[in-house]
Design a protein around this motif. Structure first.
Motif, PDB file in Angstrom:
ATOM      1  N   ARG A   5       9.865 -32.674   7.439  1.00 57.31           N
ATOM      2  CA  ARG A   5       9.271 -32.734   6.102  1.00 57.31           C
ATOM      3  C   ARG A   5       7.777 -32.412   6.155  1.00 57.31           C
ATOM      4  O   ARG A   5       7.101 -32.698   7.128  1.00 57.31           O
ATOM      5  CB  ARG A   5       9.486 -34.119   5.490  1.00 57.31           C
ATOM      6  N   ASN A   6       7.316 -31.854   5.034  1.00 52.22           N
ATOM      7  CA  ASN A   6       5.894 -31.498   4.980  1.00 52.22           C
ATOM      8  C   ASN A   6       5.060 -32.528   4.236  1.00 52.22           C
ATOM      9  O   ASN A   6       3.855 -32.369   4.091  1.00 52.22           O
ATOM     10  CB  ASN A   6       5.722 -30.131   4.302  1.00 52.22           C
ATOM     11  N   GLU A   7       5.703 -33.611   3.738  1.00 50.97           N
ATOM     12  CA  GLU A   7       4.913 -34.593   3.014  1.00 50.97           C
ATOM     13  C   GLU A   7       4.330 -35.639   3.964  1.00 50.97           C
ATOM     14  O   GLU A   7       4.882 -35.907   5.024  1.00 50.97           O
ATOM     15  CB  GLU A   7       5.752 -35.281   1.927  1.00 50.97           C
ATOM     16  N   TYR A   8       3.231 -36.194   3.541  1.00 54.78           N
ATOM     17  CA  TYR A   8       2.540 -37.229   4.300  1.00 54.78           C
ATOM     18  C   TYR A   8       3.064 -38.578   3.819  1.00 54.78           C
ATOM     19  O   TYR A   8       2.908 -38.946   2.656  1.00 54.78           O
ATOM     20  CB  TYR A   8       1.035 -37.109   4.062  1.00 54.78           C
ATOM     21  N   LYS A   9       3.711 -39.323   4.712  1.00 54.54           N
ATOM     22  CA  LYS A   9       4.365 -40.572   4.322  1.00 54.54           C
ATOM     23  C   LYS A   9       4.169 -41.620   5.405  1.00 54.54           C
ATOM     24  O   LYS A   9       4.304 -41.319   6.595  1.00 54.54           O
ATOM     25  CB  LYS A   9       5.860 -40.327   4.082  1.00 54.54           C
ATOM     26  N   ASP A  10       3.848 -42.840   4.992  1.00 59.28           N
ATOM     27  CA  ASP A  10       3.636 -43.954   5.924  1.00 59.28           C
ATOM     28  C   ASP A  10       2.575 -43.617   6.972  1.00 59.28           C
ATOM     29  O   ASP A  10       2.673 -44.029   8.132  1.00 59.28           O
ATOM     30  CB  ASP A  10       4.950 -44.333   6.624  1.00 59.28           C
ATOM     31  N   GLY A  11       1.593 -42.826   6.554  1.00 58.91           N
ATOM     32  CA  GLY A  11       0.510 -42.469   7.464  1.00 58.91           C
ATOM     33  C   GLY A  11       0.891 -41.430   8.501  1.00 58.91           C
ATOM     34  O   GLY A  11       0.149 -41.230   9.472  1.00 58.91           O
ATOM     35  N   MET A  12       2.021 -40.726   8.289  1.00 59.32           N
ATOM     36  CA  MET A  12       2.505 -39.767   9.291  1.00 59.32           C
ATOM     37  C   MET A  12       2.889 -38.445   8.647  1.00 59.32           C
ATOM     38  O   MET A  12       3.292 -38.391   7.490  1.00 59.32           O
ATOM     39  CB  MET A  12       3.733 -40.322  10.028  1.00 59.32           C
ATOM     40  N   ILE A  13       2.769 -37.398   9.446  1.00 60.31           N
ATOM     41  CA  ILE A  13       3.329 -36.096   9.131  1.00 60.31           C
ATOM     42  C   ILE A  13       3.901 -35.524  10.420  1.00 60.31           C
ATOM     43  O   ILE A  13       3.275 -35.625  11.489  1.00 60.31           O
ATOM     44  CB  ILE A  13       2.266 -35.155   8.505  1.00 60.31           C
ATOM     45  N   LEU A  14       5.097 -35.009  10.345  1.00 59.16           N
ATOM     46  CA  LEU A  14       5.837 -34.584  11.542  1.00 59.16           C
ATOM     47  C   LEU A  14       5.894 -35.730  12.555  1.00 59.16           C
ATOM     48  O   LEU A  14       5.690 -35.531  13.746  1.00 59.16           O
ATOM     49  CB  LEU A  14       5.210 -33.332  12.167  1.00 59.16           C
TER      50      LEU A  14
ATOM     51  N   VAL B 139       3.211 -27.234  10.310  1.00 58.65           N
ATOM     52  CA  VAL B 139       4.281 -27.760   9.468  1.00 58.65           C
ATOM     53  C   VAL B 139       5.149 -26.623   8.946  1.00 58.65           C
ATOM     54  O   VAL B 139       6.389 -26.690   8.985  1.00 58.65           O
ATOM     55  CB  VAL B 139       3.701 -28.576   8.291  1.00 58.65           C
ATOM     56  N   GLU B 140       4.517 -25.558   8.458  1.00 58.56           N
ATOM     57  CA  GLU B 140       5.261 -24.421   7.920  1.00 58.56           C
ATOM     58  C   GLU B 140       6.108 -23.748   9.005  1.00 58.56           C
ATOM     59  O   GLU B 140       7.289 -23.439   8.792  1.00 58.56           O
ATOM     60  CB  GLU B 140       4.292 -23.408   7.309  1.00 58.56           C
TER      61      GLU B 140
END
Length: 298
Positions: free
Chosen positions: A27-36, A54-55
């Motif tokens: 996913r490319n969204e930033y969630k729970d302080g994380m990306i990838l 990310v792309e």
């Protein structure tokens, strides 16, 4: 061609691809302080190197599963030539495909972790200062670390954590072993060995069935029939009667330990009239040699 088995394999292939594709989404969204799956500050998400990675990761993940799906369908079409060969290729495919998912996932994560370390993007909520050994000098130096470092190999390994199981970073619905614990390494090693042994054993069973040839040999007073990994030996004294069936066998057989397809029946069966039997038959090919043996055990 066994259409039922072919559709079962197709269903397993589609289900496997869907599970691997969506259980570990890139996913490319930033969630729970994380990306990838990597902790970084919110302001660093829009940096060019992060967005480019990310792309690229999303494209790699999608294309990998698309290619896996195409191969999965192709294996089913291979069943039109040889069902046994398609099963062997399927076992190899599903092993390589799942292993490839893991390798690609770790590759994506480690590159994101490397970008984070190069830029020193440590989140204040998760970072810790730990003393690590300095390879150039006899001593220790302070180093910023967080939980991301313990997942760099694709599994959790933290010797300071006494837990045996932890929540999986890559799939929140799963649990992962703490590989720094000796018991976890032993358990995972044993399970991996068992799975590998079963896969090799299955391939070993199906290889003789790819191209079956029945051979009948005579050595003095002994006779031997072989084919598809099965064999039967007997002597002339053990033969009660011999009959050559020109048309139909005249009874049905239930498989106990053997193989049966549209082309052959081979292995241990139980006949509706003759009881326990060892069959070496090509379907729709006559005549058939029927031997009645005094000793009825197998």
């Amino acid at each position: 061609m066994d259409w039922i088995t072919t559709f079962i394999i197709l269903g397993c292939n589609v289900l496997t691809v869907l599970i691997c594709r969506y259980a570990y989404p890139v996913r490319n969204e930033y969630k729970d302080g994380m990306i990838l799956w990597t902790h970084i500050p919110a302001w660093a998400v829009q940096r060019k190197e992060v967005q480019d990675h990310v792309e690229q990761s999303q494209k790699q993940w999608k294309w990998y599963h698309r290619v896996g799906f195409i191969f999965g369908v192709g294996i089913c079409l291979l069943g039109a030539i040889s069902l046994e060969l398609s099963i062997i290729v399927w076992i190899v495919w599903i092993t390589v495909y799942i292993a490839g998912c893991y390798i690609l996932l770790v590759k994506i994560y480690r590159k994101m972790l490397r970008i984070k370390k190069e830029n020193q993007w440590y989140d204040e909520k998760t970072m810790r200062i730990r003393l690590v050994q300095n390879p150039e000098e006899n001593g220790f130096i302070p180093r910023y670390m967080d939980d991301d470092d313990y997942w760099k190999n694709g599994w959790y390994s933290n010797p300071n954590d006494k837990r045996f199981l932890v929540n999986d970073k890559f799939c929140s619905s799963n649990m992962s072993f703490n590989m720094a614990r000796p018991g976890a390494r032993i358990l995972v090693g044993c399970l991996s060995a068992v799975v590998l042994a079963v896969l090799v054993w299955c391939i070993y069973l199906f290889i003789p069935l790819v191209h079956i040839e029945f051979t009948f040999t005579k050595s003095e007073n002994e006779f031997k029939i072989e084919g598809g990994g099965y064999e039967a030996e007997f002597t002339a004294e053990e033969i009660e009667s011999v009959e050559l069936l020109q048309e139909e066998i005249g009874e049905s057989f239930n498989r106990k330990n053997g193989f049966s397809s549209d082309e052959y029946q081979i292995g241990r069966f139980k006949g509706s009239e003759s009881g326990k039997a060892m069959l070496f038959l090509y379907r729709d090919i006559m005549p058939v040699l029927k031997r009645v043996e005094i000793w009825a055990g197998f």
